[in-house]
Design a protein around this motif. Sequence first.
Motif, PDB file in Angstrom:
ATOM      1  N   ALA A  66     -31.049 -38.002  50.394  1.00 33.95           N
ATOM      2  CA  ALA A  66     -29.713 -38.099  50.823  1.00 33.95           C
ATOM      3  C   ALA A  66     -28.794 -39.465  50.628  1.00 33.95           C
ATOM      4  CB  ALA A  66     -30.547 -38.737  52.424  1.00 33.95           C
ATOM      5  N   ASP A  67     -27.816 -38.854  50.989  1.00 28.52           N
ATOM      6  CA  ASP A  67     -26.767 -40.808  50.372  1.00 28.52           C
ATOM      7  C   ASP A  67     -27.218 -41.226  50.791  1.00 28.52           C
ATOM      8  OD1 ASP A  67     -25.204 -38.806  49.047  1.00 28.52           O
ATOM      9  OD2 ASP A  67     -23.963 -37.789  51.035  1.00 28.52           O
ATOM     10  N   ILE A  68     -27.432 -42.082  50.437  1.00 30.22           N
ATOM     11  CA  ILE A  68     -28.288 -43.442  50.601  1.00 30.22           C
ATOM     12  C   ILE A  68     -26.844 -45.026  50.918  1.00 30.22           C
ATOM     13  CG2 ILE A  68     -29.836 -45.574  50.684  1.00 30.22           C
ATOM     14  CD1 ILE A  68     -30.468 -42.944  51.093  1.00 30.22           C
ATOM     15  N   ALA A  69     -26.552 -44.837  51.830  1.00 24.81           N
ATOM     16  CA  ALA A  69     -25.869 -46.244  51.757  1.00 24.81           C
ATOM     17  C   ALA A  69     -25.942 -47.688  51.352  1.00 24.81           C
ATOM     18  CB  ALA A  69     -24.971 -46.393  53.038  1.00 24.81           C
ATOM     19  N   SER A  70     -26.726 -48.147  51.900  1.00 26.04           N
ATOM     20  CA  SER A  70     -27.326 -49.592  52.089  1.00 26.04           C
ATOM     21  C   SER A  70     -28.659 -49.324  51.543  1.00 26.04           C
ATOM     22  CB  SER A  70     -26.670 -50.133  52.160  1.00 26.04           C
ATOM     23  OG  SER A  70     -27.018 -50.262  54.452  1.00 26.04           O
ATOM     24  N   VAL A  71     -29.186 -50.322  50.792  1.00 26.88           N
ATOM     25  CA  VAL A  71     -30.711 -51.032  50.971  1.00 26.88           C
ATOM     26  C   VAL A  71     -30.881 -52.712  51.971  1.00 26.88           C
ATOM     27  CG1 VAL A  71     -32.865 -51.594  49.350  1.00 26.88           C
ATOM     28  CG2 VAL A  71     -30.867 -49.458  49.324  1.00 26.88           C
ATOM     29  N   HIS A  72     -31.923 -53.034  51.879  1.00 27.81           N
ATOM     30  CA  HIS A  72     -31.951 -54.037  53.366  1.00 27.81           C
ATOM     31  C   HIS A  72     -33.362 -54.843  52.863  1.00 27.81           C
ATOM     32  CE1 HIS A  72     -30.639 -57.701  56.072  1.00 27.81           C
ATOM     33  NE2 HIS A  72     -32.052 -57.265  56.218  1.00 27.81           N
ATOM     34  N   ILE A  73     -33.261 -56.133  52.143  1.00 29.70           N
ATOM     35  CA  ILE A  73     -34.334 -56.414  51.643  1.00 29.70           C
ATOM     36  C   ILE A  73     -34.062 -58.107  51.850  1.00 29.70           C
ATOM     37  CG2 ILE A  73     -36.174 -57.031  49.230  1.00 29.70           C
ATOM     38  CD1 ILE A  73     -34.447 -55.016  48.224  1.00 29.70           C
ATOM     39  N   VAL A  74     -35.759 -57.627  52.530  1.00 27.02           N
ATOM     40  CA  VAL A  74     -35.778 -59.195  53.212  1.00 27.02           C
ATOM     41  C   VAL A  74     -37.592 -60.175  52.508  1.00 27.02           C
ATOM     42  CG1 VAL A  74     -36.588 -60.749  55.166  1.00 27.02           C
ATOM     43  CG2 VAL A  74     -34.409 -59.659  54.801  1.00 27.02           C
ATOM     44  N   PHE A  75     -37.216 -61.507  52.311  1.00 29.35           N
ATOM     45  CA  PHE A  75     -38.488 -62.193  51.753  1.00 29.35           C
ATOM     46  C   PHE A  75     -38.722 -63.011  52.413  1.00 29.35           C
ATOM     47  CE2 PHE A  75     -36.491 -60.288  47.993  1.00 29.35           C
ATOM     48  CZ  PHE A  75     -37.462 -59.159  47.026  1.00 29.35           C
ATOM     49  N   LEU A 111     -29.830 -40.013  46.915  1.00 29.23           N
ATOM     50  CA  LEU A 111     -31.372 -40.768  46.509  1.00 29.23           C
ATOM     51  C   LEU A 111     -32.343 -39.748  46.899  1.00 29.23           C
ATOM     52  CD1 LEU A 111     -30.916 -43.999  46.355  1.00 29.23           C
ATOM     53  CD2 LEU A 111     -31.332 -43.042  43.892  1.00 29.23           C
ATOM     54  N   ASP A 112     -34.093 -39.776  46.445  1.00 28.91           N
ATOM     55  CA  ASP A 112     -34.618 -39.314  46.887  1.00 28.91           C
ATOM     56  C   ASP A 112     -36.432 -40.174  46.784  1.00 28.91           C
ATOM     57  OD1 ASP A 112     -36.198 -38.468  44.670  1.00 28.91           O
ATOM     58  OD2 ASP A 112     -35.250 -36.342  44.322  1.00 28.91           O
ATOM     59  N   ARG A 113     -35.581 -41.398  46.402  1.00 26.84           N
ATOM     60  CA  ARG A 113     -36.516 -42.550  46.360  1.00 26.84           C
ATOM     61  C   ARG A 113     -36.452 -43.531  46.434  1.00 26.84           C
ATOM     62  NH1 ARG A 113     -42.519 -40.635  45.458  1.00 26.84           N
ATOM     63  NH2 ARG A 113     -42.609 -38.555  44.549  1.00 26.84           N
ATOM     64  N   LEU A 114     -36.547 -44.426  46.698  1.00 33.96           N
ATOM     65  CA  LEU A 114     -35.917 -45.752  46.801  1.00 33.96           C
ATOM     66  C   LEU A 114     -37.730 -46.625  46.530  1.00 33.96           C
ATOM     67  CD1 LEU A 114     -34.071 -46.826  49.452  1.00 33.96           C
ATOM     68  CD2 LEU A 114     -33.387 -47.040  47.284  1.00 33.96           C
ATOM     69  N   VAL A 115     -37.412 -47.835  45.211  1.00 39.66           N
ATOM     70  CA  VAL A 115     -39.034 -48.162  44.562  1.00 39.66           C
ATOM     71  C   VAL A 115     -38.295 -49.898  44.668  1.00 39.66           C
ATOM     72  CG1 VAL A 115     -40.342 -48.081  43.143  1.00 39.66           C
ATOM     73  CG2 VAL A 115     -39.847 -46.297  43.669  1.00 39.66           C
ATOM     74  N   LEU A 116     -39.307 -50.993  45.004  1.00 42.03           N
ATOM     75  CA  LEU A 116     -39.198 -51.732  45.294  1.00 42.03           C
ATOM     76  C   LEU A 116     -40.452 -52.621  44.518  1.00 42.03           C
ATOM     77  CD1 LEU A 116     -37.379 -54.896  45.506  1.00 42.03           C
ATOM     78  CD2 LEU A 116     -38.908 -54.379  48.277  1.00 42.03           C
ATOM     79  N   VAL A 117     -40.363 -53.326  43.472  1.00 45.03           N
ATOM     80  CA  VAL A 117     -41.322 -54.565  42.709  1.00 45.03           C
ATOM     81  C   VAL A 117     -41.197 -55.570  42.992  1.00 45.03           C
ATOM     82  CG1 VAL A 117     -43.134 -54.197  40.720  1.00 45.03           C
ATOM     83  CG2 VAL A 117     -41.506 -52.286  41.348  1.00 45.03           C
ATOM     84  N   PRO A 118     -41.971 -56.130  43.683  1.00 39.74           N
ATOM     85  CA  PRO A 118     -42.059 -57.703  43.670  1.00 39.74           C
ATOM     86  C   PRO A 118     -42.824 -57.722  41.956  1.00 39.74           C
ATOM     87  CG  PRO A 118     -42.476 -56.854  45.932  1.00 39.74           C
ATOM     88  CD  PRO A 118     -42.603 -55.459  44.980  1.00 39.74           C
ATOM     89  N   LEU A 119     -42.786 -58.631  41.693  1.00 40.81           N
ATOM     90  CA  LEU A 119     -42.981 -59.240  40.099  1.00 40.81           C
ATOM     91  C   LEU A 119     -44.396 -60.453  40.307  1.00 40.81           C
ATOM     92  CD1 LEU A 119     -40.420 -58.261  37.898  1.00 40.81           C
ATOM     93  CD2 LEU A 119     -42.591 -57.002  38.691  1.00 40.81           C
ATOM     94  N   GLU A 120     -43.214 -61.362  40.600  1.00 39.25           N
ATOM     95  CA  GLU A 120     -43.721 -62.781  40.793  1.00 39.25           C
ATOM     96  C   GLU A 120     -43.504 -63.135  41.911  1.00 39.25           C
ATOM     97  OE1 GLU A 120     -43.153 -66.814  38.120  1.00 39.25           O
ATOM     98  OE2 GLU A 120     -42.471 -64.945  37.559  1.00 39.25           O
ATOM     99  N   SER A 121     -43.819 -64.438  42.514  1.00 39.29           N
ATOM    100  CA  SER A 121     -43.681 -65.501  43.185  1.00 39.29           C
ATOM    101  C   SER A 121     -43.250 -66.987  42.675  1.00 39.29           C
ATOM    102  CB  SER A 121     -44.661 -65.552  44.794  1.00 39.29           C
ATOM    103  OG  SER A 121     -45.900 -66.060  44.430  1.00 39.29           O
TER     104      SER A 121
END
Length: 592
Positions: free
Chosen positions: A486-495, A568-578
């Motif tokens: 699908a056509d992905i316009a935006s990604v929203h991330i909140v920590f 895209l057909d996948r989105l992956v978020l990888v938090p590495l460190e706090s």
Amino acid sequence: MLNKKYIECDLCVVGGGMAGISAAISAAREGLDVVLMHERPVLGGNASSEIRMQIDGAQGENNRETGIIEEIALENLYRNPTKSYAIWDTVLYDFVRREKNITLLLNCTCMEADVVEGRFKDGRDRKINSVTGYQMTTQCFYKVGAKLFCDSSGDSVLAPLSGARFRIGRESAGEFGEDTVTSCADNMTMGMSCLIQGRETSDNIKYTAPDWAKKLTVEDFRDRNPDLCNDGENFWYLELGGDRNTIDDTELLRDELVSLAAGAWDYIKNSGNFSAEKWDLDFLGFLPGKRESRRMSGEYMITQKDISGGRVFEDEIAYGGWPLDDHYPGGFYYKGVPNTNVSTPAPYSIPYRALYSENVENLFFAGRNISMTHAAMSSIRVMATCSLLGEAVGKAASLAVKNGLTPHGVYQEKLEELQQLLMNEDSFLPSKRRKISNVCKNAFLRGGDVLRNGQDRPHSLYATDEESCAYMARSGEEIEYAFCAADIASVHIVFCSDINRRTLPGSFFERTHTTRANRRLDIPIMHMPKTLCRSFVLMGELDGERTELLRVCENRKRSYHVELNRKLDRLVLVPLESWGSEKIPVVSFDFN
């Protein structure tokens, strides 16, 4: 003949306090050309090193303001662990300077407006074409032409210059049915203060007051209790001028306030009542911090009843939550407790219609001068709330320019879009939720469904706390969406930025305030909230081919709204460190 320069822009913001800064940044990030005209050499207004009032906002659990004001606070924790005012000034300066769409005019006093009278849209009878400021350092007049203007000057300087309608003083209790002791309307306001700050040393320090310092006694401090060891002691009650004119009489009042401030320090140091032998005077302000003067007349006037009754506005664009904190006009000379302190139903709703003029077609306002009664202003006036108002004006201005609308036109045609824009940038609206696309809702998610519920923070409104509103990720864990291409316009991330600041050192006041009043020897050194993600990677896939979309190290932000506009057909978020916690709370991860 002095030099004259002309600048053309989309939005001209007059006043570089916390509201004006937020308005300028908010609009610039949406692509508008912005001029920020500020009459002082440093930004921040009442929060600057020249005045040093702390930034207050909504009270209560989980009510801390996010958006631009939280972004600034987190950057300050990173760069300014000792809460130095010298560094604080540079943080604010940097936030404005880094926005390529902002032209900053410091030391520039707005002194004239070119106004056209006639019949304009939405029943307005005038429109501003340009404003002119005098920059004292260059001896140059700057004329700024703009499509839209925002008065964040505090004193509403564009009211007398443009003919915008305004109010000043206290309304009678009967006019709006407010719970106030004012039976007849008057021109009295809250006063202004020249603050003092002390610094504890390891030596006995002598203080010799100047001859003009006011001589004070224990009787003068009845109902006012100086306490240098109290982290919240900023001597706000050294206040005068509410029974005079807080604009016309400012210079005379400044002299009285400086005399009062020097006399107060003399009393604290030399009366023998405060064990202040090892304390030194670290700061005495010569620029009065104002609480109230002109208030603009907008399409809606917020009242104390709106606040106390918890009215929810359909055009909600911000929230408040400071008490109804009304200071008696006599200030320090008033005999008795110097202010009221009536709790409010935090968070309460603030409407968009209070942020633009009822008679000037292209005039916004943000700060302590919005359209509200005196009683309502006693709560809304605090700077964290004012920052939210500025952020809302910036976003509204962007919609107005891009769609050829007036401020009122945005209310008529783009209100929902304005609210979504604000929430996308982490500006919390208590009665609203962000919209999540059906593609996101229906995608396979490896991670908790809490990530895509449109709630970007813990709050009692949602019956969540900082753990239950977040997915607790392990370091290096892949949080993954899988879906049909699908056509992905935006990604929203909140920590999680620990909005209640429980992972910071010191007292409640130390943990929750960006700046510091007095400096004890044992003051804590600040650090980043331990729960905040320090580094992360965002990746996208299409047909098995993975692409890195965003990588952030030394992260100091709570929220990211990433424009993609790709298939895209996948989105992956990888938090590495706090920044210190064992797991990394991720509050939101969704896409549209």
